[in-house]
Write an enzyme that holds these catalytic residues in place. Sequence first.
Site, short mmCIF file in Angstrom:
data_model
loop_
_atom_site.label_atom_id
_atom_site.label_comp_id
_atom_site.label_asym_id
_atom_site.label_seq_id
_atom_site.Cartn_x
_atom_site.Cartn_y
_atom_site.Cartn_z
N GLY A 36 0.84 -1.21 0.00
CA GLY A 36 0.00 0.00 0.00
C GLY A 36 0.87 1.25 0.00
N HIS A 37 1.89 1.28 0.88
CA HIS A 37 2.79 2.44 0.91
C HIS A 37 3.53 2.60 -0.42
CE1 HIS A 37 2.80 1.29 5.34
NE2 HIS A 37 2.45 2.57 5.39
#
Length: 284
Positions: A36-37
């Site tokens: 996600g990051h």
Amino acid sequence: MKTLNTIKAIRKELHPLRMEKKRIALVPTMGNLHAGHISLVKEALNYADVVVSTIFVNPMQFGPNEDLDSYPRTLEADKQKLLDAGNHFLLTPSVEEIYPSGMDQTTVHVPGCTEYLCGEKRPGHFDGVTTVVTKLFNMIQPDVAVFGQKDYQQLTTIRKMVRDLCFPIEIIGLETCREADKLAMSSRNGYLDKEERNKAPALYQALEQIKLALLSGEKSHTTIIKNAQQSLESAGFSTDYLEIRDADTLECASTDSARLVVLGAAFLGKTRLIDNLALELNQK
Ligand code: PAF
């Protein structure tokens, strides 16, 4: 990729780039990076010439009985992931660098949208977030900053702060990355034991149940929520909140609001997970 840990050092690097009219993007994180990051960094590269990521586990946004000390810190692995993603600068400041006067300092409070949901359950949390994000904005002076929609209320709060305080920064919100079983990616998933991990997708499923009920025209929010809460709790969660809100303001949704977001926070053992799903109703 250059890793720096002082405000002075990052400013020195960014000043000449800004003079050359390079666009700068900021991706603020607390580390323990997952896909996600990394999607935030990749998106940032589409908007700017230079991407600055930050890793700082911000004590001001944790409550006294929360997981500040146990929050996973995995700097070496994080650096490798950022390097592979094409990130340019990483700022990893110490607590003293960010809070030289301790916690006795000016804070930023965004009224309204911080008063309920996680704001009510985690008093002071959003003041901690908006204070540190303001500091990061002032240190990096980015043209654009990228945040995940998983923290939907955080994103709404930051957008309001940027409007209210006239920060010349474009805020990009990116869709939540999910595991194959739809569990939202989160550093806190690492706290779950095997049994809890198997149960964890029930939070997403409860939100999906609410979304489908709304899309199928059910009108009573109370009944819809009650049913989803039952499903969530029979899967082993203890509900912190489950709510249907206006997607733009996060105010309580009326039966004729068209753009909605369903938000949930729930405990699985000691681990508190959050998730949300946005939806649009076609009003006749
Ligand atoms: O979303 C997070 O990881 C944090 O709340 C943030 C935005 C980096 C501020 O500490």
